[in-house]
Scaffold this motif. Structure first.
Motif, PDB file in Angstrom:
ATOM      1  N   ASN A 189       0.801  -1.225   0.000  1.00  0.00           N
ATOM      2  CA  ASN A 189       0.000   0.000   0.000  1.00  0.00           C
ATOM      3  C   ASN A 189       0.841   1.287   0.000  1.00  0.00           C
ATOM      4  N   SER A 190       2.178   1.163   0.056  1.00  0.00           N
ATOM      5  CA  SER A 190       3.028   2.367   0.013  1.00  0.00           C
ATOM      6  C   SER A 190       3.039   2.942  -1.404  1.00  0.00           C
ATOM      7  N   VAL A 191       3.289   4.252  -1.510  1.00  0.00           N
ATOM      8  CA  VAL A 191       3.286   4.939  -2.809  1.00  0.00           C
ATOM      9  C   VAL A 191       4.705   5.397  -3.149  1.00  0.00           C
ATOM     10  N   TRP A 192       5.120   5.147  -4.404  1.00  0.00           N
ATOM     11  CA  TRP A 192       6.485   5.428  -4.843  1.00  0.00           C
ATOM     12  C   TRP A 192       6.489   6.125  -6.196  1.00  0.00           C
ATOM     13  N   ILE A 193       7.653   6.703  -6.533  1.00  0.00           N
ATOM     14  CA  ILE A 193       7.891   7.172  -7.896  1.00  0.00           C
ATOM     15  C   ILE A 193       9.205   6.564  -8.362  1.00  0.00           C
ATOM     16  N   ASP A 194       9.217   6.107  -9.605  1.00  0.00           N
ATOM     17  CA  ASP A 194      10.425   5.485 -10.171  1.00  0.00           C
ATOM     18  C   ASP A 194      11.191   6.545 -10.970  1.00  0.00           C
ATOM     19  N   LEU A 195      12.358   6.940 -10.450  1.00  0.00           N
ATOM     20  CA  LEU A 195      13.166   7.974 -11.112  1.00  0.00           C
ATOM     21  C   LEU A 195      14.443   7.388 -11.711  1.00  0.00           C
ATOM     22  N   THR A 196      14.466   6.049 -11.850  1.00  0.00           N
ATOM     23  CA  THR A 196      15.689   5.421 -12.378  1.00  0.00           C
ATOM     24  C   THR A 196      15.984   5.876 -13.805  1.00  0.00           C
ATOM     25  N   GLY A 197      14.924   6.177 -14.571  1.00  0.00           N
ATOM     26  CA  GLY A 197      15.117   6.657 -15.937  1.00  0.00           C
ATOM     27  C   GLY A 197      15.769   8.030 -15.984  1.00  0.00           C
ATOM     28  N   ASP A 198      15.747   8.749 -14.842  1.00  0.00           N
ATOM     29  CA  ASP A 198      16.369  10.085 -14.751  1.00  0.00           C
ATOM     30  C   ASP A 198      17.728  10.020 -14.058  1.00  0.00           C
ATOM     31  N   GLY A 199      18.209   8.775 -13.865  1.00  0.00           N
ATOM     32  CA  GLY A 199      19.518   8.616 -13.229  1.00  0.00           C
ATOM     33  C   GLY A 199      19.461   8.656 -11.711  1.00  0.00           C
ATOM     34  N   LEU A 200      18.245   8.667 -11.127  1.00  0.00           N
ATOM     35  CA  LEU A 200      18.111   8.654  -9.675  1.00  0.00           C
ATOM     36  C   LEU A 200      17.548   7.287  -9.261  1.00  0.00           C
TER      37      LEU A 200
ATOM     38  N   ASN B 125      23.899  20.349   3.334  1.00  0.00           N
ATOM     39  CA  ASN B 125      24.247  19.587   2.119  1.00  0.00           C
ATOM     40  C   ASN B 125      23.903  18.101   2.198  1.00  0.00           C
ATOM     41  N   GLU B 126      23.506  17.623   3.384  1.00  0.00           N
ATOM     42  CA  GLU B 126      23.097  16.219   3.457  1.00  0.00           C
ATOM     43  C   GLU B 126      21.739  16.021   2.772  1.00  0.00           C
ATOM     44  N   GLN B 127      21.080  17.144   2.419  1.00  0.00           N
ATOM     45  CA  GLN B 127      19.785  17.076   1.733  1.00  0.00           C
ATOM     46  C   GLN B 127      19.883  17.399   0.238  1.00  0.00           C
ATOM     47  N   ASN B 128      21.085  17.384  -0.317  1.00  0.00           N
ATOM     48  CA  ASN B 128      21.255  17.696  -1.746  1.00  0.00           C
ATOM     49  C   ASN B 128      20.379  16.805  -2.630  1.00  0.00           C
ATOM     50  N   TYR B 129      20.418  15.513  -2.351  1.00  0.00           N
ATOM     51  CA  TYR B 129      19.656  14.555  -3.169  1.00  0.00           C
ATOM     52  C   TYR B 129      18.150  14.800  -3.015  1.00  0.00           C
ATOM     53  N   HIS B 130      17.727  15.093  -1.793  1.00  0.00           N
ATOM     54  CA  HIS B 130      16.305  15.334  -1.512  1.00  0.00           C
ATOM     55  C   HIS B 130      15.752  16.454  -2.404  1.00  0.00           C
ATOM     56  N   PHE B 131      16.511  17.535  -2.527  1.00  0.00           N
ATOM     57  CA  PHE B 131      16.016  18.673  -3.313  1.00  0.00           C
ATOM     58  C   PHE B 131      16.072  18.405  -4.815  1.00  0.00           C
ATOM     59  N   GLN B 132      17.022  17.584  -5.228  1.00  0.00           N
ATOM     60  CA  GLN B 132      17.081  17.153  -6.628  1.00  0.00           C
ATOM     61  C   GLN B 132      15.786  16.387  -6.958  1.00  0.00           C
ATOM     62  N   VAL B 133      15.393  15.505  -6.038  1.00  0.00           N
ATOM     63  CA  VAL B 133      14.180  14.695  -6.231  1.00  0.00           C
ATOM     64  C   VAL B 133      12.931  15.579  -6.158  1.00  0.00           C
ATOM     65  N   LEU B 134      12.890  16.491  -5.184  1.00  0.00           N
ATOM     66  CA  LEU B 134      11.724  17.375  -5.005  1.00  0.00           C
ATOM     67  C   LEU B 134      11.420  18.135  -6.301  1.00  0.00           C
ATOM     68  N   LYS B 135      12.439  18.750  -6.885  1.00  0.00           N
ATOM     69  CA  LYS B 135      12.243  19.527  -8.109  1.00  0.00           C
ATOM     70  C   LYS B 135      11.757  18.634  -9.256  1.00  0.00           C
TER      71      LYS B 135
ATOM     72  N   VAL C  70      10.147  15.684  -9.043  1.00  0.00           N
ATOM     73  CA  VAL C  70       8.783  15.194  -8.794  1.00  0.00           C
ATOM     74  C   VAL C  70       7.768  16.286  -9.127  1.00  0.00           C
ATOM     75  N   LEU C  71       8.041  17.514  -8.693  1.00  0.00           N
ATOM     76  CA  LEU C  71       7.126  18.629  -8.991  1.00  0.00           C
ATOM     77  C   LEU C  71       7.001  18.846 -10.499  1.00  0.00           C
ATOM     78  N   LYS C  72       8.118  18.697 -11.196  1.00  0.00           N
ATOM     79  CA  LYS C  72       8.117  18.868 -12.652  1.00  0.00           C
ATOM     80  C   LYS C  72       7.224  17.800 -13.290  1.00  0.00           C
ATOM     81  N   LYS C  73       7.371  16.552 -12.836  1.00  0.00           N
ATOM     82  CA  LYS C  73       6.585  15.447 -13.394  1.00  0.00           C
ATOM     83  C   LYS C  73       5.094  15.589 -13.058  1.00  0.00           C
ATOM     84  N   LEU C  74       4.796  16.300 -11.956  1.00  0.00           N
ATOM     85  CA  LEU C  74       3.394  16.544 -11.596  1.00  0.00           C
ATOM     86  C   LEU C  74       2.792  17.676 -12.438  1.00  0.00           C
TER      87      LEU C  74
END
Length: 468
Positions: free
Chosen positions: A175-186, A226-236, A238-242
């Motif tokens: 029941n968890s919700v995910w996004i697959d970003l492997t195609g974007d190198g993440l 800077n420990e959140q660098n990856y988080h913000f890469q993903v945030l931007k 995900v918002l773009k894909k939405l």
């Protein structure tokens, strides 16, 4: 703690600089007031607190809640140790420890607005906010708006539902919700847990959406470590894909390095942090002791000595942190930061006070700054020409600092200006200069140096004393 101090000082200074170059800036605080970490403190207080409150303990509210965050970790580690000793793998033990399961259940109850859990949450959060306000005031930091994650996570959940409907996200069997970003190198990113509770990314989606919708921003700058660098890469992404590329591309992560002490790295959950309030108090006390030793408080009233010590202690702390390029990890040495010689806040503050003293003495002696010409440019000393050139560069320095979100550029400039003036002052008399036109020119020049020092330091959130 000390790492959060860098966050607050950096954000405040960048806001000051951006305003100085003509932007309309909204200083925003995001309070992370919900989630599993909050439930850990609540559960530990409920279990081991014995009804302790800020009033009964004499502790600041945020300190008290932090104490129980550490307390949770201590008991949790003991449970994990016990389970691994009975043959369970460490990974499994961390998931199955009774305290962790209870904290997760508490989070589910909080999201379901269980009256008991919600009431406890409101009470303990109230303690924390009261404590934070005291610290922000001591640091000289304020905000135009405050957002609370407890108010944005539901919006984040609705965006996740929207993403599911659009096929941007997918649901796993648990029941968890995910996004697959492997195609974007993440990699693949979790957006909702199987039990329906949200994660950081869920609420950050809601917070970003709310801010852009509320304020019609051109740009949004997140000041986060800077420990959140990856988080913000993903945030931007995900918002773009939405479908929010129109504004998600205008999110900037001002990523700063960690602050370490000579003893090493700090960890909140283990309680090995330098507390902000303790550090501020220690800096002010050290400033007072060192200023008194050097005779810089001679002739000051008790009230003036207190004011100067607070100004110098905080100035030392702020300058030491802001003079470093934000991207770099830094080592903070309190004693070194308060030295009155070298590249420190107190050195710059003392230079300003010294100039103001010269100008006061000139006024007391009836020496005016107005009069006929200051003499031909050919009569200027090379050091005076260097100071004038340096002063003309100030607007460009502020612009460069604004363009790169780097208060360190202003710090370096103000230090060099103060150092150049001190060398000049050491070698050439101002008040004892016999030529009235040259004396006027030197007083005016000194006055302009003081004005620019004061302006530059204010952009760093630092006050400079009139006397010292």
């Amino acid at each position: 703690h000390l790492g959060h101090i860098r966050n607050n000082l950096l954000g405040y200074s960048v806001a000051q600089i951006l305003r100085a170059v003509g932007h309309n800036v909204i200083k925003v605080n995001l309070v992370n007031d919900r989630g599993i970490h909050i439930c850990k403190s609540m559960l530990a207080w409920k279990r081991y607190g014995g009804g302790e409150t800020p009033a009964s303990s004499g502790m600041k509210g945020d300190h008290l809640v932090g104490k129980y965050y550490v307390e949770f970790d201590r008991h949790y580690k003991a449970q994990v140790k016990e389970l691994t000793a009975s043959g369970m793998s460490e990974e499994e033990a961390k998931k199955r420890a009774p305290l962790m399961l209870e904290a997760q259940e508490m989070l589910r109850r909080w999201e379901a607005r269980d009256p008991e859990v919600y009431g406890l949450w409101e009470m303990m959060n109230g303690w924390v906010y009261d404590g934070f306000d005291v610290t922000y005031k001591a640091l000289g930091v304020d905000f135009d708006k405050v957002y609370y994650e407890s108010q944005t996570y539901l919006l984040g959940k609705s965006l996740v539902e929207e993403g599911l409907a659009k096929g941007v996200f997918y649901r796993r069997p648990d029941n968890s919700v995910w996004i697959d970003l492997t195609g974007d190198g993440l990699d693949e990113k979790l957006l909702l847990r199987g039990d329906g509770t949200s994660v950081y990314m869920t609420q950050d989606l809601g917070t970003a959406y709310r801010r852009f919708e509320d304020n019609r921003l051109d740009d949004m700058i997140y000041v986060v470590g800077n420990e959140q660098n990856y988080h913000f890469q993903v945030l931007k992404l995900v918002l773009k894909k939405l479908g929010y590329a129109e504004w998600s591309d205008h999110i900037t992560h001002l990523s700063y390095g960690m602050v370490e002490l000579p003893e090493g790295k700090m960890k909140s959950r283990e309680g090995t942090v330098v507390d902000a309030d303790d550090l501020i108090a220690a800096m002010v006390q050290t400033a007072r002791e060192m200023s008194a030793e050097l005779g810089k408080l001679d002739g000051c009233t008790e009230e003036e000595a207190d004011a100067v010590s607070a100004m110098v202690g905080l100035g030392a702390l702020k300058y030491f942190i802001l003079k470093v390029d934000p991207r770099k990890t830094m080592l903070f040495d309190p004693r070194e930061s308060i030295d009155f010689n070298g590249n420190t806040g107190p050195f710059i503050q003392y230079t300003h006070a010294r100039i103001r003293s010269v100008l006061r003495k000139a006024a007391e002696a009836g020496i005016g700054l107005e009069g006929d010409g200051d003499g031909a440019a050919a009569d200027y000393l090379p050091e005076e020409i260097a100071l004038v050139k340096s002063l003309t560069e100030y607007p460009a320095v502020v612009k460069a600092a604004g363009d790169s979100f780097a208060p360190s550029i202003i710090g370096a400039y103000v230090y060099e200006l103060a150092k150049t003036f001190n060398g000049y002052y050491h070698d050439h008399s101002i008040l004892r200069e016999e030529n009235p036109a040259v004396r006027r020119m030197r007083l005016r020049l000194a006055g302009q140096v003081a004005r620019v020092i004061r302006s530059g330091m204010r952009l760093l959130g630092i006050d400079v004393p009139e006397r010292m």
